[in-house]
Design an enzyme around this catalytic site. Structure first.
Site, mmCIF file in Angstrom:
data_model
loop_
_atom_site.group_PDB
_atom_site.id
_atom_site.type_symbol
_atom_site.label_atom_id
_atom_site.label_comp_id
_atom_site.label_asym_id
_atom_site.label_seq_id
_atom_site.Cartn_x
_atom_site.Cartn_y
_atom_site.Cartn_z
ATOM 1 N N ALA A 66 0.878 -1.174 0.000
ATOM 2 C CA ALA A 66 0.000 0.000 0.000
ATOM 3 C C ALA A 66 0.914 1.222 0.000
ATOM 4 O O ALA A 66 2.069 1.141 0.437
ATOM 5 C CB ALA A 66 -0.860 -0.014 1.247
ATOM 6 N N GLY A 112 0.470 -4.925 0.960
ATOM 7 C CA GLY A 112 -0.747 -4.957 0.143
ATOM 8 C C GLY A 112 -0.543 -5.641 -1.200
ATOM 9 O O GLY A 112 -1.500 -6.159 -1.783
ATOM 10 N N GLU A 115 -0.856 -9.226 -0.442
ATOM 11 C CA GLU A 115 -2.271 -9.435 -0.101
ATOM 12 C C GLU A 115 -3.140 -9.453 -1.359
ATOM 13 O O GLU A 115 -4.088 -10.226 -1.462
ATOM 14 C CB GLU A 115 -2.733 -8.351 0.880
ATOM 15 C CG GLU A 115 -2.099 -8.536 2.261
ATOM 16 C CD GLU A 115 -2.390 -7.389 3.212
ATOM 17 O OE1 GLU A 115 -2.012 -6.244 2.885
ATOM 18 O OE2 GLU A 115 -2.995 -7.632 4.266
ATOM 19 N N GLU A 135 4.565 -5.318 7.338
ATOM 20 C CA GLU A 135 3.845 -4.246 8.046
ATOM 21 C C GLU A 135 4.324 -3.992 9.468
ATOM 22 O O GLU A 135 4.351 -2.852 9.927
ATOM 23 C CB GLU A 135 2.334 -4.532 8.054
ATOM 24 C CG GLU A 135 1.642 -4.292 6.715
ATOM 25 C CD GLU A 135 1.685 -5.471 5.765
ATOM 26 O OE1 GLU A 135 2.445 -6.432 6.036
ATOM 27 O OE2 GLU A 135 0.971 -5.440 4.755
#
Ligand code: COA
Length: 260
Positions: A66, A112, A115, A135
């Site tokens: 992200a 992300g 993911e 993260e």
């Protein structure tokens, strides 16, 4: 439709969605998540598309996570909202799509990015790819389903280690773990993935959708996958594709499926 951060091509019923922010290693900013979610929804409804392949542009990254610059100043409420909206609009949507979505992981798939790859129905990686959920090194936890899908795919112990160490694994390790199904050279990644997609396209689309649903149900709390399988199995008998598939077999010819 034109997208700020995506390139889309459709060829012989295979849609390739390329996340295109190479200068930022294809990091998922808000605009890219929104583009991806719109694109996947449209391709999901497009009868000319039977399989979707998601990949990253450039040679370095699939998606490096992200976009950290966008959430660096978020509050507790904004953080929870970011995860909830992303999961609902994109990650869960992909997982529950009736058409197979394949991640062609061409480089870094971090946070992300991994993911996103895990929300896809399965993954093929190039040999330079590196995967991880870093993260906790940022003071966060994975927020787009990583704490749930990683243990589903590789087992709890390995997921615990990957997430708590924030480490990266190589493509070969990812294959040993069952996180990716195949590892090929970067030059071959899309052609290899296309060969798999072509095999899928030969089969009945409605049945494929029901198979995805039944498999996914195993991972949904409070739902009985065997029940879903029974109902979905039954529904297939009401399709023209079932008639075509069985008739073609008995007539010793190739089935021509229409998705009806
Ligand atoms: N969010 C925002 N920008 C990112 C990003 C992310 N997740 N990942 C990479 N970028 C940007 C960098 O800031 C840099 O931008 P700049 O050139 O404007 O400074 C550019 O992409 C290139 O990245 P850089 O770090 O210079 O490349 P590198 O080869 O040295 O390192 C990585 C590659 C993947 C190891 C490194 O970029 C990285 O650790 N990224 C973050 C991974 C992460 O923690 N993801 C989880 C987010 S929740």
């Amino acid at each position: 439709m034109n997208y700020e951060n995506l390139l889309i091509s459709i060829e012989e019923k295979i849609a390739t969605v390329t996340i295109n922010r190479p200068a930022k290693l294809n990091a998922l900013n808000k605009a890219t998540i929104s583009d991806l979610s719109k694109a996947v929804k449209l391709l999901g409804k497009n009868d000319d598309v039977r399989v979707i392949v998601i990949t990253g542009s450039g040679e370095k990254a699939f998606v490096a996570g992200a976009d950290i610059s966008e959430f660096a100043n978020f509050t507790i409420v904004e953080g929870a909202q970011l995860a909830a909206e992303g999961q609902e609009s994109l990650f869960d949507y992909i997982e529950n799509l009736k058409k197979p979505v394949i991640a062609a992981v061409n480089g870094f798939a971090l946070g992300g990015g991994l993911e996103l790859a895990m929300a896809c129905h399965f993954r093929v990686a190039s040999d330079n790819a590196k995967m991880g959920l870093p993260e906790v090194s940022l003071g966060l936890i994975p927020g787009y389903g990583g704490t749930q899908r990683l243990p589903q795919l590789i087992g709890k112990g390995r997921a615990m280690e990957m997430i708590t160490t924030a480490g990266m694994i190589s493509a070969e390790e990812a294959k040993q773990y069952g996180l990716v199904n195949h590892v090929v050279s970067q030059a071959e990644l899309l052609s290899f993935t296309t060969v798999i997609a072509q095999k899928i396209i030969k089969n009945a689309p409605y049945a494929i959708g029901k198979a995805i649903k039944a498999i996914n149900t195993n991972y949904k709390d409070g739902k009985d996958g065997f029940e879903t399988e029974i109902k979905s199995f039954g529904k297939c008998f009401g399709t023209l594709d079932f008639k075509e598939g069985t008739t073609a077999f008995l007539e010793k010819r190739k089935a021509e499926f229409t998705g009806k």
